[in-house]
Write a protein that holds these residues in place. Sequence first.
Motif, PDB file in Angstrom:
ATOM      1  N   GLY A  66     -13.375 -16.838 -17.136  1.00 26.10           N
ATOM      2  CA  GLY A  66     -13.739 -16.744 -18.262  1.00 26.10           C
ATOM      3  C   GLY A  66     -14.137 -18.018 -17.552  1.00 26.10           C
ATOM      4  O   GLY A  66     -15.230 -18.902 -18.609  1.00 26.10           O
ATOM      5  N   ILE A  67     -13.145 -19.248 -17.519  1.00 32.29           N
ATOM      6  CA  ILE A  67     -13.823 -20.390 -17.665  1.00 32.29           C
ATOM      7  C   ILE A  67     -14.472 -20.834 -15.931  1.00 32.29           C
ATOM      8  O   ILE A  67     -15.374 -21.448 -16.279  1.00 32.29           O
ATOM      9  CB  ILE A  67     -11.766 -20.968 -17.318  1.00 32.29           C
ATOM     10  CG1 ILE A  67     -11.136 -20.972 -18.150  1.00 32.29           C
ATOM     11  CG2 ILE A  67     -12.430 -22.641 -16.743  1.00 32.29           C
ATOM     12  CD1 ILE A  67      -9.741 -21.507 -17.740  1.00 32.29           C
ATOM     13  N   SER A  83     -17.818 -28.318 -20.767  1.00 33.38           N
ATOM     14  CA  SER A  83     -17.518 -26.978 -21.706  1.00 33.38           C
ATOM     15  C   SER A  83     -16.443 -26.810 -21.838  1.00 33.38           C
ATOM     16  O   SER A  83     -15.601 -27.358 -21.911  1.00 33.38           O
ATOM     17  CB  SER A  83     -17.773 -25.742 -20.328  1.00 33.38           C
ATOM     18  OG  SER A  83     -19.338 -26.288 -19.854  1.00 33.38           O
ATOM     19  N   VAL A 102     -13.642 -24.541 -23.373  1.00 33.97           N
ATOM     20  CA  VAL A 102     -13.069 -23.216 -22.535  1.00 33.97           C
ATOM     21  C   VAL A 102     -11.667 -22.818 -23.974  1.00 33.97           C
ATOM     22  O   VAL A 102     -11.553 -22.338 -22.966  1.00 33.97           O
ATOM     23  CB  VAL A 102     -12.576 -23.831 -21.153  1.00 33.97           C
ATOM     24  CG1 VAL A 102     -13.847 -23.829 -20.120  1.00 33.97           C
ATOM     25  CG2 VAL A 102     -11.428 -24.503 -20.936  1.00 33.97           C
ATOM     26  N   GLU A 116     -16.653 -19.006 -15.339  1.00 40.12           N
ATOM     27  CA  GLU A 116     -18.097 -18.652 -15.382  1.00 40.12           C
ATOM     28  C   GLU A 116     -18.676 -19.866 -16.378  1.00 40.12           C
ATOM     29  O   GLU A 116     -20.144 -20.338 -16.419  1.00 40.12           O
ATOM     30  CB  GLU A 116     -17.903 -16.932 -16.269  1.00 40.12           C
ATOM     31  CG  GLU A 116     -19.497 -16.600 -16.590  1.00 40.12           C
ATOM     32  CD  GLU A 116     -19.554 -15.290 -17.326  1.00 40.12           C
ATOM     33  OE1 GLU A 116     -20.396 -14.917 -18.013  1.00 40.12           O
ATOM     34  OE2 GLU A 116     -18.623 -14.048 -17.195  1.00 40.12           O
ATOM     35  N   LYS A 117     -18.054 -20.022 -17.675  1.00 38.34           N
ATOM     36  CA  LYS A 117     -18.406 -21.315 -18.080  1.00 38.34           C
ATOM     37  C   LYS A 117     -18.762 -22.471 -17.898  1.00 38.34           C
ATOM     38  O   LYS A 117     -19.802 -23.516 -17.825  1.00 38.34           O
ATOM     39  CB  LYS A 117     -17.653 -21.539 -19.970  1.00 38.34           C
ATOM     40  CG  LYS A 117     -17.221 -21.889 -20.677  1.00 38.34           C
ATOM     41  CD  LYS A 117     -18.410 -21.461 -21.657  1.00 38.34           C
ATOM     42  CE  LYS A 117     -18.678 -22.365 -22.547  1.00 38.34           C
ATOM     43  NZ  LYS A 117     -17.825 -21.610 -24.329  1.00 38.34           N
TER      44      LYS A 117
END
Length: 598
Positions: free
Chosen positions: A389-390, A309, A311, A392-393
């Motif tokens: 945020g990270i 992912s 980020v 979740e990603k």
Amino acid sequence: MRAFKLEKIAIKARTHTCGELRAEHDGLTVTLTGWVDSRRDHGSLIFVVLRDVYGISQVVFDPSEDKQVYESARELKNEYVIKLTGKVRRRPEGMVNPNMATGEIEVVAQDVKILNRADVPPFPIVDDVDASEELRFRYRYLDLRRPELQKNIVLRHRAAQTVRRYLDGQGFFEIETPFLMRSTPEGARDYLVPSRIHKGKFYALPQSPQTYKQILMIAGYDRYFQIVKCFRDEDLRAERQPEFTQIDMEMSFVEEEDIFRIAEGLMRTLFDEVIGMSLQTPFPIISFDEAMQRFGTDKPDVRFGMEISDVSEFVRSSEFKVFSSTVAGGGIVAGINLKGGAGYSRKQVDGLNQFVIDLGGKGVLTAKVKEDSWDSSIRKFLTDAMISGINEKLAAEAGDLLILIAGEKMQTLTNLGKLRNKLARDENLISKEEFKPLWVTEFPLLEFDEEEQRYVAMHHPFTSPREEDLALFDSSPGKVKARAYDLVLNGYEIAGGSIRNHRLDIQMKVFNLLKIDDKEAREKFGFLLDGLRFGAPPHGGIAFGFDRLLMLLAGENSIRNVIAFPKTTSALSLMDNAPAEVSEKQLKELGLKIIASL
RNA sequence: GGGGUCGUGGUGCAGCUUGGUUAGCACACCGGCCUGUCAAGCCGGAGGUCGCGGGUUCGAGUCCCGUCGGCCCCGCCA
């Protein structure tokens, strides 16, 4: 497969093979030939196991049955070649060996003839041999005598027959192409063959029959295939040999989907007929860009997750300089999530860091995910919003280990991709039984070669660009996509191909991008360019790496175990000591002189 | 081209860190005993100077340098 019946072979010396006797043969007098697999001497009862490529059978030498034959059995040693006559009988109560195909019966010896004696072999002829590969290569004929390798070689034969039958059924013609051809620029280093008749000139062994098969399409043969040797003088790997075999195919009047259907049909048939496994078709398709983004490689192993992912968006304004300046400079910050990896020790994490440094990267940054936060050296530079945020990603949960890399986009993705594969191996995340094929498409037509300071063809110079990208040719050639595709299976590229240029003007434009000027193009590929002028149909094809495919079908992890006579990683043949020096006379005939070897 | 790792009786390995008694173990091999084994068992025996070359040292399998070979990886492999 190994219980092949002798009636189909019709050899006078024997009546049956070592693998075919069953309870139904009880009472029959048979003659077998083969190698002594083992001898177990009980003093006044001797068991000998006889082996041939079809299987093994137990023979009993009993002095109460025949004293003289019993005496002669004392002489038998491992790997002696014998001819044995005896009577088949069911084994006594409780003596049946369920691990043996012929374990219900045994042959009571009545006559034995030693056809040839054998020295004690340098390693035992058994499946779980622990001899070094070096020794096995030196005595390859003994190695090939092992049932395990015999199984692979026979599997290879079956696969080749299946390929022929399937493609013949699809209207393909098997046509041979030359091994002695001209050397062409681009691609791998050629193996060269000096010409005696034309001193100072050389043939090259084909890296693939690429130009010939296109010529065959121009000649109107419509569908061509060949199971053919190809040669590339590059460094070796576990799945790379200097000479290897391709299932090479080419078709006229086709588009990508036509080739996918044929290739999928071939795969289905092979997996079904050779290992009895059914594959789901059509195979999934992902683009090169998506493969790089999600897996960091153009040949992703999709048997496990742990996808990459990006980020960058979360750390763009981080106080952590490594992150913010990388993103500001056009690079990315991306990572993978090792589920449940928070238990990794300092040493293990250092190992991952070193792994990436050895790949030429700057290393990794890790975070152990806790219920409410991170346990990480970079925790203090990141806001709670960034972390969530990270999290979740990367779908992070408490107990996971996040591994982040910052840097130039392609290098970062590639390194994460290699790390992903390594971790999957280390953590045993890969199911051995599973086969997950997929198509990778939309490759760039060109890639920039830093060393040569020019664009080179990513697939090969005859690959057609996408029609809609022709406008990009002059403005941004690096963005032109090719009509090329790879078939990937479990992380291995097992086939690759493309729709070719059948229009001369487009082919010339591609050559120009590759900095091959008209004169050179004419000199090196004149025959093909001429052919394009005389009614070349639209055409395309694909070539399978036959050895690699067999490696996967056989469940091996080295290509060498499905090739009868492979070379070592330094391209030596240890059995016959090739390559070797040649005589002065031979050199003279070829007009060659050896300059002092460095 | 680069990095890692391995090289010790026929085979697979231990010994090497902390140089020094007859280099140890298992399997294979040879001999003997044994009528139901299939990784047969029991007893006994023979077999290696440690890949090769050089160096350090009173002394090297053990330390150093080089070299050859196997395997894995990076580069390379359209």
